[in-house]
Design an enzyme around this catalytic site. Structure first.
Site, PDB file in Angstrom:
ATOM      1  N   ASP A   1       0.567  61.323  13.807  1.00 57.74           N
ATOM      2  CA  ASP A   1       0.448  59.878  13.708  1.00 57.74           C
ATOM      3  C   ASP A   1       1.744  59.341  13.091  1.00 57.74           C
ATOM      4  OD1 ASP A   1      -0.726  57.289  13.573  1.00 57.74           O
ATOM      5  OD2 ASP A   1      -1.162  57.647  11.463  1.00 57.74           O
TER       6      ASP A   1
ATOM      7  N   THR B   1       2.095  55.750  11.403  1.00 57.04           N
ATOM      8  CA  THR B   1       1.846  54.938  10.214  1.00 57.04           C
ATOM      9  C   THR B   1       1.084  55.731   9.164  1.00 57.04           C
ATOM     10  OG1 THR B   1       1.760  52.979  11.613  1.00 57.04           O
ATOM     11  CG2 THR B   1       0.872  52.787   9.376  1.00 57.04           C
TER      12      THR B   1
ATOM     13  N   GLU C   1      -2.845  43.506   6.972  1.00 62.77           N
ATOM     14  CA  GLU C   1      -3.490  42.227   6.697  1.00 62.77           C
ATOM     15  C   GLU C   1      -3.287  41.824   5.246  1.00 62.77           C
ATOM     16  OE1 GLU C   1      -7.893  41.728   7.336  1.00 62.77           O
ATOM     17  OE2 GLU C   1      -7.106  40.450   8.936  1.00 62.77           O
TER      18      GLU C   1
ATOM     19  N   THR D   1       1.227  56.897  18.488  1.00 61.09           N
ATOM     20  CA  THR D   1       1.133  55.701  17.665  1.00 61.09           C
ATOM     21  C   THR D   1       0.612  54.532  18.481  1.00 61.09           C
ATOM     22  OG1 THR D   1       2.409  54.133  16.327  1.00 61.09           O
ATOM     23  CG2 THR D   1       3.549  55.171  18.155  1.00 61.09           C
TER      24      THR D   1
ATOM     25  N   ASP E   1      -3.341  60.521   8.674  1.00 55.63           N
ATOM     26  CA  ASP E   1      -3.774  60.093   7.346  1.00 55.63           C
ATOM     27  C   ASP E   1      -4.953  59.139   7.373  1.00 55.63           C
ATOM     28  OD1 ASP E   1      -2.246  57.888   8.425  1.00 55.63           O
ATOM     29  OD2 ASP E   1      -2.200  57.068   6.394  1.00 55.63           O
TER      30      ASP E   1
END
Length: 1107
Positions: free
Chosen positions: A347, A349, A438, A615, A739
């Site tokens: 991954d 991020t 966010e 991703t 993660d």
């Protein structure tokens, strides 16, 4: 405390289950049979069971299976009387009261709580490992009317919902009450296992109980992962054992026919046929040769794996101090598989990056902001986040002036279009966000003067440059991975209705109004942001008339109440209102790389491990992250999938094929009427499936030709599909690392899953096989621990098989002299203790501690890792070489004493050629040979290794003399029959010379072979070791050459007739070249990244003498 009511369920269409659950796997009755059943699924364990049956008695085990089915249920309530009760007594339909800091005992519908708007804060660590608080909110109607116990007593609502399932984030249901229907979703449900926080009490109705709760539905069987070595050795030895036993049984049958039947003195009063006697002897040899597959093999394997797991846990170089996170091996069965990884799926991020989002730049009305200058002081804003930094003063001035309405709208969208919850503690405003992105956007809006203060079910309060305003929230169109956007519809103070939306540029640009003047300028800014590896979102809005909203709201309410396919219905309704949007601008958030990511990827690539990044980001962002982490370089030829002509051709042909198939399905094949039509339909389905598989094969073949692959815009399900395709078509060992919860499927699908303790909770860690705090620790996990574990396990297995073949095959040669009667060649106690005491400890220590090169050299020379990828240290060839080596050793150990005893005479005038003396001689020779052999195989010598080798030999002689003593024979005459054999036999020099000859013939060829191979065909680790030895020797010579000895103080300056070093000194240059450090030497020797290690030695010999 938990309370429950007394109530009736008059309308229930399914069997309601109690809340009692069973999380244990066994009970006292089923433990033995069920545990044995699971253990004996392994071929080796099943073999031990058969052996036990043959030796002792028959054992039977049975097990029971159950299934669970459930359907949609309907329930209503009557009189309520609260009382304290235990969890196991709670039933579906009960209304319960929960207090602060208690666990939720079942899946319940939240009816009301002590908090404003019936909010309820819960911690879901037991479900997904995430410790951040999440909020649930009751329906407004139940919040208003069900606060008191008397109101709960009069509650007569009717609930219809989905059947029990395992989706933690989904719930579909409808509450019918007071002639109205109210939609129920996951935000109204408290799941079993959650813990109430910051809420004094709440009331809820039990929807699912016991085994039907979502946490129990997720507790299914975990996929058991095995290593390639396990699969290789599972049947291999047993097949060899069966073949040998069958051959010896045939030999006994032949011997009975030729000799046994004609020898009157062998008659045993049983008239059995030779074939039947051979059949019985087959099982006898299964018992005699069982030492070829001893149970100590599997015990030792598990001990080694257990030790290797603890070495990973104890590795301080994989400890992340910032989060106090140590590496953890969550399994003990996959350690050696870490040394065979061929593909890594990562991954981006939170795995390659830190997942700490920072608002860096933005584009508003076509103008880009975020130029680097001195950080601005936000002290003018009392709500500003003290950690927030922004470097463009011009944007701050524009906001303060209030002359740019587009800028005001931009930050207003950030403050109102989200699902963040706000709470105040100690006078500080805190946000609870569903994602770091966010949270970063709302924090940025807060610092720029547009502060989100609070929200209720139907309102949201915002401070706009110090002016507090409250807006009515008419609808929230939430984000999901398919929509890639979220919207909120609000009614402003003037009565105007407006939709605000934020989302990915790919979906926003498809829904923009054709007359967006700043579309091209914003798109250019998005490209610039992506090239800087920033994460981007587009912001937009549109005005909605009252009539349009009312017409749309009817469809929205209808879709919200749908009991089936609710998500699809809502998405369709959302599409109708999210159109003709007016673009405001775009945000750019920075997510920095973790420390050491480029170096880690570089080393793993040199180890011939292919790295794929999966991703959800856009292509430009993903590509630039690839350059940042050095997965891509300037010399890399990048092939884009959409630009490949072949891909285009295949895609178009497949679309044409699929569209034609769909058309026929709609017009003709949906309801086939004849057998011929059914046959055609089946044929077309088969062709479509075959074409799909071919497309998958083409994708994998093309992608695997690349050095690195980056897949962008992929969903969590697609991540797992990519891993599965590589496993299916390449038969390669894969590792997935992530993660977050969106990486769980990928982690579970790969052969090995690695979780990183990041910002997205602990779900990935809980689903993983190994976990640590940073991506950079992956290189040490694979190149050091993985490689060592693989080498140690392979060396252990090769030697273990060798020593057991050398030990067991002696019985076979002995069979040629005893009529294949399944008689043993050794004393029974020697057979019992051989694998337990006499030869187990040295090889166990090798399996735990041996290393060919140090951890530093393993990291400096990543190409050493290739051995495991190619299965070079343990495969069918290595296994049969061990078998051959053991067979040759057994021949020497048997026939040299046999030849020596054939016509010999002892010093006392008696012939030592008896069976017992022969057995002691062969056993003693064997102990010397196998223990010296493990000494030759040991690469990393310590005192413990030396003590284990010589201690095992000493232990053998000590126990043998005790077991052959007269005293123990007096106590147990039937169990110890070799009385005096060892003292009598081993005092003969002739027998010691025989043993020395056997040992020499067994070991000297091995020593010669090792010497030749290290000299002529050295392995890669041998070359690396030689480089270090040469460097150390050269370093010692350099130090000794410049060491000054002690001499008399005599001035010889006047006798110097040559030019001095004044010019050199005045020029500032050094007289002596600086010695290169070891790192530089080894890097130079590695050929500057050359993938081959074969030229290390010559290269270094040339360079080491030019310092």
């Amino acid at each position: 405390n938990t309370f429950r009511p007394l109530l009736s369920l008059p309308d229930c269409s399914w069997q309601v289950k109690g809340n009692a659950i069973k999380t244990y796997k066994y009970n006292p009755i089923t433990f033995l049979p069920l545990n044995l059943f699971e253990q004996f699924k392994r071929a080796a364990n099943f073999y031990f069971l058969v052996l036990l049956i043959l030796q002792v008695s028959k054992m039977e085990n049975t097990h029971c299976e159950g299934n669970l089915s459930s359907v949609i249920f309907r329930t209503q309530f009557s009189a309520v009387l609260f009382k304290a009760t235990k969890w196991k007594d709670i039933k579906v339909g009960d209304i319960i009261r929960l207090k602060k800091n208690t666990f939720v005992p079942a899946d319940i519908l939240l009816l009301s709580s002590s908090e404003p708007n019936s909010l309820c804060y819960v911690e879901t660590a037991e479900l997904d490992g995430e410790t951040n608080l999440k909020f649930k909110m009751a329906l407004e109607v139940t919040h208003r009317h069900l606060q008191e116990e008397s109101a709960l007593a009069d509650f007569d609502g009717l609930v219809e919902c989905e059947e029990p399932n395992n989706r933690l984030d989904k719930f579909t249901g409808t509450l019918s009450w007071r002639n109205s229907n109210y939609p129920l979703d996951a935000d109204k449900i408290l799941l079993r296992g959650c813990k109430m926080r910051n809420t004094d009490f709440c009331h809820g109705m039990v929807i699912f109980a016991g085994a039907d709760t979502k946490i129990m539905k997720n507790s299914g069987k975990t996929r058991f992962k095995r290593t390639k070595i396990d699969s290789l050795m599972n049947y291999m030895i047993i097949v060899v054992l069966i073949l040998l036993s069958a051959g010896l049984a045939i030999g006994h049958t032949y011997w009975e026919q030729q000799v046994g039947n004609s020898s009157w003195y062998l008659y045993d009063a049983q008239d059995l046929s030779p074939a039947y006697r051979g059949f019985l002897n087959f099982w006898g040899y299964i018992i005699v040769l069982n030492t070829m597959v001893p149970i100590s093999l599997y015990v030792s394997v598990e001990v080694i794996r257990f030790g290797q797991s603890y070495f990973i846990n104890w590795d301080l170089q994989m400890y992340y101090p910032e989060k106090d996170t140590a590496a953890k091996a969550r399994t003990t069965t996959l350690n050696e598989q870490l040394g065979q990884i061929q593909y890594i799926f990562s991954d981006k991020t939170g795995t390659l990056t830190q997942n700490i989002m920072t608002f860096k730049k933005c584009c508003i009305n076509g103008q880009r902001y975020g130029k680097l200058c001195k950080a601005f002081d936000f002290s003018w804003n009392v709500y500003a986040d003290g950690k927030f930094l922004f470097y463009d003063h011009y944007l701050i001035e524009q906001i303060k002036s209030g002359k740019e309405p587009e800028i005001q709208k931009f930050f207003f969208v950030l403050a109102i279009c989200h699902t963040v919850m706000a709470d105040t503690s100690d006078g500080q405003l805190n946000y609870q966000a569903a994602s770091p992105d966010e949270g970063a956007l709302v924090t940025a809006a807060r610092s720029f003067g547009y502060v989100f203060l609070s929200r209720t079910q139907n309102t949201i309060t915002i401070s706009e440059m110090g002016v507090e305003r409250t807006y009515d929230v008419l609808a929230i169109l939430d984000f999901n991975s398919d929509r890639k956007r979220m919207s909120v519809i609000v009614r402003e103070s003037g009565g105007n209705i407006r939709l605000y939306c934020k989302g990915a540029d790919t979906v926003i640009y498809q829904r923009l109004h054709p007359r967006n003047l700043k579309r091209e300028a914003t798109e250019e800014a998005l490209d610039v942001f992506a090239n800087e590896t920033l994460r981007t979102l587009c912001l937009c809005y549109r005005d909605i008339s009252q009539d349009e909203f009312e017409a749309w709201n009817k469809k929205f309410v209808e879709a919200s109440l749908a009991t089936s396919h609710r998500d699809e219905a809502l998405d369709k309704v959302y599409e109708e209102i999210e159109k003709n949007l007016i673009l405001l601008g775009a945000t750019a958030i920075e997510d920095k790389l973790q420390d050491g990511v480029p170096e880690t990827i570089s080393r793993l690539s040199k180890a011939d491990i292919k790295i794929w990044v999966l991703t959800g980001d856009k292509k430009e962002t993903a590509e630039n992250i690839g350059f940042s982490c050095e997965l891509l370089t300037e010399e890399t030829a990048i092939c884009y999938g959409e630009d490949t002509r072949q891909v285009k051709t295949q895609s178009s042909s497949f679309q044409d094929f699929q569209s034609g198939t769909d058309l026929k399905k709609k017009l003709k094949l949906k309801f086939p009427r004849t057998a011929e039509e059914k046959k055609k339909q089946a044929e077309k389905r088969r062709r479509a499936e075959a074409y799909k598989e071919q497309q998958q094969q083409n994708f994998v073949d093309l992608a695997c030709e690349c050095r690195a692959v980056i897949c962008c815009r992929v969903t969590p399900k697609q991540k797992a599909m990519v891993v599965e395709l590589v496993k299916k078509y390449k038969k390669a060992i894969t590792l997935a690392i992530g993660d977050g919860a969106n990486d769980v499927n990928m982690i579970k699908t790969a052969h090995i899953g690695v979780g990183i303790s990041g910002q997205e909770g602990m779900q990935a860690v809980m689903s993983s096989d190994y976990s640590f705090g940073q991506f950079r620790y992956l290189q040490r996990l694979l190149l050091v621990h993985g490689r060592w574990s693989y080498i140690r396990m392979c060396k252990f297995l090769r030697y273990f098989f060798y020593k057991n073949f050398a030990f067991t095959l002696v019985h076979i040669w002995y069979s040629f002299f005893n009529g294949f009667s399944a008689q043993t060649a050794y004393e029974d106690w020697f057979i019992t203790l051989y694998n337990v005491l006499y030869s187990s400890l040295p090889v166990l220590l090798v399996g735990l501690f041996d290393q060919d090169v140090s951890d530093k050299l393993s990291l400096r020379f990543p190409r050493l890792y290739v051995l495991g990828q190619r299965d070079l240290l343990f495969n069918y060839k290595k296994f049969f070489l061990s078998l051959l080596h053991g067979a040759v050793t057994s021949l020497i150990i048997f026939f040299i004493p046999y030849g020596a005893y054939l016509k010999s005479m002892g010093q006392d005038g008696e012939a030592p050629a008896d069976y017992q003396s022969f057995a002691v001689t062969a056993a003693s020779s064997l102990i010397f040979v196998v223990n010296f052999q493990i000494g030759l195989d040991t690469s990393y010598w310590t005192f413990v290794n030396a003590f284990s080798v010589f201690g095992s030999i000493a232990l053998y002689f000590g126990i043998t003399f005790d077991l052959h003593s007269a005293g123990i024979h007096v106590l147990f005459p039937s169990g110890f029959q070799f009385t005096g054999t060892a003292p009598n036999a081993l005092r003969q020099p002739y027998l010691w010379l025989t043993m020395i000859l056997s040992i020499a013939i067994c070991l000297l060829p091995i020593v010669a072979q090792r010497f030749l191979f290290m000299t002529i065909w050295p392995s890669e680790s041998d070359k690396v070791s030689d480089i270090c030895v040469i460097w150390q020797q050269h370093r010692t010579r350099r130090q000794s050459a410049f060491r000054r000895g002690v001499s008399a103080r005599r001035s010889a300056y006047a006798f110097s007739h040559q030019r001095g070093y004044a010019d050199l000194i005045s020029s500032g240059r050094s007289l002596r070249k600086r010695r290169a450090p070891l790192d530089a030497v080894l890097d130079t020797c590695a050929g500057n990244g050359n993938p081959a290690v074969s030229g290390f030695s010559d290269a270094c010999n040339c360079r080491l003498f030019t310092f």
